[in-house]
Design a protein around this motif. Structure first.
Motif, PDB file in Angstrom:
ATOM      1  N   LYS A   8      58.341  55.329  32.969  1.00 56.42           N
ATOM      2  CA  LYS A   8      57.810  55.555  31.618  1.00 56.42           C
ATOM      3  C   LYS A   8      58.618  54.912  30.491  1.00 56.42           C
ATOM      4  N   GLU A   9      59.594  54.043  30.803  1.00 61.51           N
ATOM      5  CA  GLU A   9      60.204  53.276  29.716  1.00 61.51           C
ATOM      6  C   GLU A   9      59.146  52.355  29.111  1.00 61.51           C
ATOM      7  N   LEU A  10      59.279  52.095  27.832  1.00 57.75           N
ATOM      8  CA  LEU A  10      58.337  51.217  27.127  1.00 57.75           C
ATOM      9  C   LEU A  10      59.096  50.050  26.510  1.00 57.75           C
ATOM     10  N   ILE A  11      58.544  48.853  26.668  1.00 57.99           N
ATOM     11  CA  ILE A  11      59.110  47.646  26.060  1.00 57.99           C
ATOM     12  C   ILE A  11      57.992  46.927  25.327  1.00 57.99           C
ATOM     13  N   THR A  12      58.218  46.646  24.051  1.00 59.45           N
ATOM     14  CA  THR A  12      57.268  45.859  23.279  1.00 59.45           C
ATOM     15  C   THR A  12      57.827  44.455  23.093  1.00 59.45           C
ATOM     16  N   THR A  13      57.007  43.450  23.415  1.00 60.61           N
ATOM     17  CA  THR A  13      57.431  42.065  23.220  1.00 60.61           C
ATOM     18  C   THR A  13      56.523  41.389  22.194  1.00 60.61           C
ATOM     19  N   TYR A  14      57.104  40.419  21.509  1.00 58.32           N
ATOM     20  CA  TYR A  14      56.354  39.619  20.531  1.00 58.32           C
ATOM     21  C   TYR A  14      56.570  38.156  20.899  1.00 58.32           C
ATOM     22  N   ASN A  15      55.551  37.554  21.513  1.00 63.10           N
ATOM     23  CA  ASN A  15      55.654  36.188  22.027  1.00 63.10           C
ATOM     24  C   ASN A  15      56.916  35.988  22.872  1.00 63.10           C
ATOM     25  N   GLY A  16      57.192  36.983  23.711  1.00 61.52           N
ATOM     26  CA  GLY A  16      58.291  36.880  24.667  1.00 61.52           C
ATOM     27  C   GLY A  16      59.584  37.540  24.247  1.00 61.52           C
ATOM     28  N   LYS A  17      59.714  37.879  22.974  1.00 61.81           N
ATOM     29  CA  LYS A  17      60.944  38.496  22.487  1.00 61.81           C
ATOM     30  C   LYS A  17      60.805  40.013  22.466  1.00 61.81           C
ATOM     31  N   ILE A  18      61.802  40.726  22.983  1.00 63.62           N
ATOM     32  CA  ILE A  18      61.790  42.187  22.907  1.00 63.62           C
ATOM     33  C   ILE A  18      62.015  42.611  21.460  1.00 63.62           C
ATOM     34  N   ILE A  19      61.096  43.421  20.935  1.00 63.16           N
ATOM     35  CA  ILE A  19      61.240  43.890  19.561  1.00 63.16           C
ATOM     36  C   ILE A  19      61.321  45.418  19.471  1.00 63.16           C
ATOM     37  N   LYS A  20      61.050  46.111  20.575  1.00 63.00           N
ATOM     38  CA  LYS A  20      61.159  47.575  20.542  1.00 63.00           C
ATOM     39  C   LYS A  20      61.253  48.105  21.962  1.00 63.00           C
ATOM     40  N   THR A  21      62.105  49.120  22.150  1.00 65.93           N
ATOM     41  CA  THR A  21      62.173  49.811  23.437  1.00 65.93           C
ATOM     42  C   THR A  21      62.118  51.317  23.194  1.00 65.93           C
ATOM     43  N   VAL A  22      61.602  52.037  24.183  1.00 64.29           N
ATOM     44  CA  VAL A  22      61.572  53.503  24.157  1.00 64.29           C
ATOM     45  C   VAL A  22      61.944  53.994  25.552  1.00 64.29           C
ATOM     46  N   GLY A  23      62.936  54.893  25.618  1.00 62.87           N
ATOM     47  CA  GLY A  23      63.317  55.481  26.892  1.00 62.87           C
ATOM     48  C   GLY A  23      64.545  54.877  27.529  1.00 62.87           C
ATOM     49  N   LEU A  24      65.196  53.909  26.854  1.00 62.70           N
ATOM     50  CA  LEU A  24      66.435  53.340  27.368  1.00 62.70           C
ATOM     51  C   LEU A  24      67.630  54.114  26.810  1.00 62.70           C
TER      52      LEU A  24
END
Length: 221
Positions: free
Chosen positions: A84-100
């Motif tokens: 259930k970790e969440l990673i948001t990417t923007y054209n390949g770049k990580i811009i937000k994580t949840v659960g790390l």
């Protein structure tokens, strides 16, 4: 020509994927758990046939994990793992994580698509972007962050999905957060369509490096 176009269309569908619904991506996670040898996921026919956009992630020296696309909005893609970790990417770049252990959020992030175009089309190098970075451990909000980009080298990337070789260019990212004197270098492997097929990113202190490897790219649906 019609047969060739049909072949290209079928190939594109095989190598790309759609968004997985909650009841569907658990199938992918269940399969990937059974296919980890040592620290690597074995990509078998079952995973290859799944229609979802997927990446392989590794945090630090941990075991690889499959992450599946669950939402797409304005070039921002939300990926989730079995835990259930969440990673948001923007054209390949990580811009937000949840659960790390140390979550991060970047406001006004650089657009790596434009970065790649500037480097390889406009022949610009060593240019900077300014963003705002927040992280959770210890809590820090809206710190100014400066990203500098340059071409590093060319390298052949081998797809884990089909062992196909892809010629890529590696873009080096240098991140500097002046308030805490934090500096780090990240790398992005970019194909000839300016898609990030692999990356190694560390964005804030107390955060292990995250490696993302494209398995099936998002087809826009």
């Amino acid at each position: 020509m019609i047969k060739l176009n049909n072949f290209v269309l079928v190939l594109a569908l095989i190598l790309s994927g759609c968004i997985a619904g909650p009841s569907l991506y658990m199938e992918a996670f269940s399969s990937s758990r059974q296919l980890i040898t040592d620290k690597e996921i074995v990509i078998n026919d079952q995973i290859k046939k799944m229609p979802y956009a997927m990446k392989i992630s590794r945090i630090g020296n941990s075991k690889e994990a499959l992450i599946v696309l669950v939402e797409a909005r304005d070039d921002k893609l939300l990926w989730t793992s079995a835990s259930k970790e969440l990673i948001t990417t923007y054209n390949g770049k990580i811009i937000k994580t949840v659960g790390l252990l140390n979550d991060v959020e970047i406001r006004y992030p650089p657009d790596l698509l434009k970065v790649a175009q500037n480097i390889f089309v406009n022949k610009k190098d060593n240019f900077k972007y300014k963003s705002l970075v927040s992280f959770s451990n210890p809590e820090a909000l809206s710190m100014e962050a400066y990203f500098t980009y340059s071409f590093l080298k060319n390298e052949t990337f081998v797809s884990r999905l089909n062992n196909r070789e892809v010629e890529t260019s590696i873009i080096k990212e240098e991140l500097y957060i002046p308030l805490i004197n934090f500096k780090v270098k990240n790398m992005y492997w970019v194909d000839d369509e300016f898609h990030v097929v692999k990356s190694e990113q560390r964005l804030v202190p107390n955060m292990k490096r995250i490696q993302l490897t494209s398995l099936k790219k998002y087809n826009g649906k």
